[in-house]
Enzyme design. Structure first.
Site, PDB file in Angstrom:
ATOM      1  N   ALA A 244     -12.327   2.525  -4.020  1.00 16.09           N
ATOM      2  CA  ALA A 244     -13.896   2.187  -4.535  1.00 16.09           C
ATOM      3  C   ALA A 244     -14.099   3.321  -5.671  1.00 16.09           C
ATOM      4  CB  ALA A 244     -14.875   2.844  -3.474  1.00 16.09           C
TER       5      ALA A 244
ATOM      6  N   LYS B 123     -15.251  -0.868   5.472  1.00 17.30           N
ATOM      7  CA  LYS B 123     -14.215  -0.912   6.768  1.00 17.30           C
ATOM      8  C   LYS B 123     -15.055  -1.783   7.894  1.00 17.30           C
ATOM      9  CE  LYS B 123     -10.654   1.246   5.289  1.00 17.30           C
ATOM     10  NZ  LYS B 123      -9.332   0.722   5.039  1.00 17.30           N
TER      11      LYS B 123
ATOM     12  N   GLY C 150       0.925  -1.146  -0.061  1.00 13.25           N
ATOM     13  CA  GLY C 150      -0.024   0.049  -0.011  1.00 13.25           C
ATOM     14  C   GLY C 150       0.847   1.167  -0.048  1.00 13.25           C
TER      15      GLY C 150
ATOM     16  N   SER D 127       2.506   7.978   2.469  1.00 12.72           N
ATOM     17  CA  SER D 127       1.317   6.917   2.826  1.00 12.72           C
ATOM     18  C   SER D 127       1.545   6.390   4.189  1.00 12.72           C
ATOM     19  CB  SER D 127       1.622   5.823   1.790  1.00 12.72           C
ATOM     20  OG  SER D 127       1.523   6.071   0.238  1.00 12.72           O
ATOM     21  N   ILE D 128       0.419   5.996   4.662  1.00 14.46           N
ATOM     22  CA  ILE D 128       0.485   5.184   6.027  1.00 14.46           C
ATOM     23  C   ILE D 128       1.532   4.103   5.809  1.00 14.46           C
ATOM     24  CG2 ILE D 128      -0.669   4.022   7.773  1.00 14.46           C
ATOM     25  CD1 ILE D 128      -3.247   6.065   6.914  1.00 14.46           C
TER      26      ILE D 128
ATOM     27  N   TYR E 191     -18.013   9.820   4.138  1.00 15.07           N
ATOM     28  CA  TYR E 191     -17.244   8.441   4.281  1.00 15.07           C
ATOM     29  C   TYR E 191     -18.014   7.471   3.500  1.00 15.07           C
ATOM     30  CZ  TYR E 191     -13.583   5.424   5.665  1.00 15.07           C
ATOM     31  OH  TYR E 191     -12.506   4.429   5.584  1.00 15.07           O
TER      32      TYR E 191
ATOM     33  N   ASP F  17      -1.463  -5.262  -7.873  1.00 17.91           N
ATOM     34  CA  ASP F  17      -2.800  -4.692  -8.169  1.00 17.91           C
ATOM     35  C   ASP F  17      -3.736  -6.030  -7.618  1.00 17.91           C
ATOM     36  OD1 ASP F  17      -5.482  -4.217  -8.740  1.00 17.91           O
ATOM     37  OD2 ASP F  17      -4.707  -3.061 -10.613  1.00 17.91           O
TER      38      ASP F  17
ATOM     39  N   ILE G 226      -4.464  -0.897   2.027  1.00 21.70           N
ATOM     40  CA  ILE G 226      -5.154  -0.496   0.636  1.00 21.70           C
ATOM     41  C   ILE G 226      -6.538  -0.387   0.817  1.00 21.70           C
ATOM     42  CG2 ILE G 226      -3.364  -1.442  -0.833  1.00 21.70           C
ATOM     43  CD1 ILE G 226      -4.771  -4.071  -1.240  1.00 21.70           C
TER      44      ILE G 226
ATOM     45  N   ARG H 246      -3.376  13.257   5.791  1.00 25.32           N
ATOM     46  CA  ARG H 246      -3.355  13.821   4.785  1.00 25.32           C
ATOM     47  C   ARG H 246      -2.599  12.887   3.503  1.00 25.32           C
ATOM     48  NH1 ARG H 246      -5.226  18.461   2.813  1.00 25.32           N
ATOM     49  NH2 ARG H 246      -4.793  19.487   4.952  1.00 25.32           N
ATOM     50  N   THR H 247      -3.214  11.677   3.160  1.00 30.05           N
ATOM     51  CA  THR H 247      -2.569  10.693   2.244  1.00 30.05           C
ATOM     52  C   THR H 247      -3.376  10.972   0.966  1.00 30.05           C
ATOM     53  OG1 THR H 247      -4.278   9.040   2.647  1.00 30.05           O
ATOM     54  CG2 THR H 247      -2.174   9.310   3.969  1.00 30.05           C
TER      55      THR H 247
END
Length: 258
Positions: free
Chosen positions: A99, A166, A17, A23-24, A159, A68, A96, A196-197
């Site tokens: 949608a 989730k 991811g 990125s986290i 969301y 992917d 990851i 903020r990603t």
């Protein structure tokens, strides 16, 4: 970056991811590396590779592979490469989520069946598939981590579709923890506050979400990717050997507020 005193020396980790330095997943990979782990990374496609390659170089990643999860065979190829290179794995991070934009930005009420199924497959079921592939490579146990968000169990404006997705991911974490516990495999969901990603940029009114999180959290602060990385690292150490099936919030306490 401060060393927390924890150690992952000798651990083999796969982090899925990483899209860029914000990125986290990169926060997790960087902290794992700083604590002594070898870290394998994946990148989504050829367009993404130029952003991930320098990060892989920074941590001397022994494996950098395309992934992917919606493409048949790619996930299996990643775990085959890990088996060939390491013969085992200790840590897997699934960071990851996806949608279709039309479904992400619209009401859940109006979401399409195809969009809902795609979001569920990429954002949730792929974690189940990773667990299945990781299990035989964890003969002495290990840790599986997935990224969630507060919208899994409370309504967060804008969301929408990702809330139920989730929620399914968090339920999957509990059932995987139950099924894999006898093998010494621990399973967790990490639930960071808003960061903020690139993925977060797809949410409407994200700046308002950040402001609200900072104002309403007990510590009145925002988390960053290293905060998430250190929490993830702790859960992968022997110090957390009897912690499993949990949702670990890293959000300055925002989740406790009414």
């Amino acid at each position: 970056m401060e060393n927390s005193g924890l150690s992952l020396a000798g651990a083999k980790a796969l982090v899925v991811g990483v899209a860029n330095a914000h990125s986290i997943a990169w926060g997790c990979a960087r902290v794992f590396h700083s604590l002594g782990a070898e870290v394998a990374l994946t990148y989504l496609n050829d367009k993404a590779r130029p952003f991930v390659q320098p990060l892989a170089d920074e941590i001397a990643a022994p494996l950098l592979m395309p992934l992917d999860v919606s493409e048949p065979g790619q996930l299996e190829a990643v775990f085959h490469a890990i088996k060939q290179h390491w013969g085992r794995i200790d840590i897997v991070v699934h960071s990851i989520a996806w949608a279709p934009l039309a479904d992400l930005h619209g009401r859940l009420t109006d979401s399409s069946a195809s969009g809902f199924l795609q979001a569920m497959d990429v954002s949730c079921h792929s974690f189940v598939r990773m667990a299945r592939l990781a299990e035989p490579l964890m003969p002495e146990g290990g840790t599986l981590l997935a990224m969630s968000y507060l919208g899994a169990n409370k309504v967060v404006p804008n969301y929408q579709l990702m809330g139920p997705v989730k929620a399914a991911l968090e339920a999957s974490v509990r059932y995987l923890a139950y099924e894999l516990g006898p093998m010494g495999i621990r399973v967790h969901a990490l639930s960071p506050g808003p960061i903020r990603t690139r993925a977060a940029s797809g949410l409407q009114d994200f700046d308002e979400l950040l402001y609200d999180a900072m104002q309403r959290s007990p510590e009145q602060d925002l988390v960053d990717i290293d905060d998430v990385g250190h929490a993830a690292a702790y859960l992968c150490t022997p110090a957390a050997r009897l912690i499993t099936g949990s949702v670990q919030y890293i959000d300055a306490g925002h989740h406790i507020m009414a």
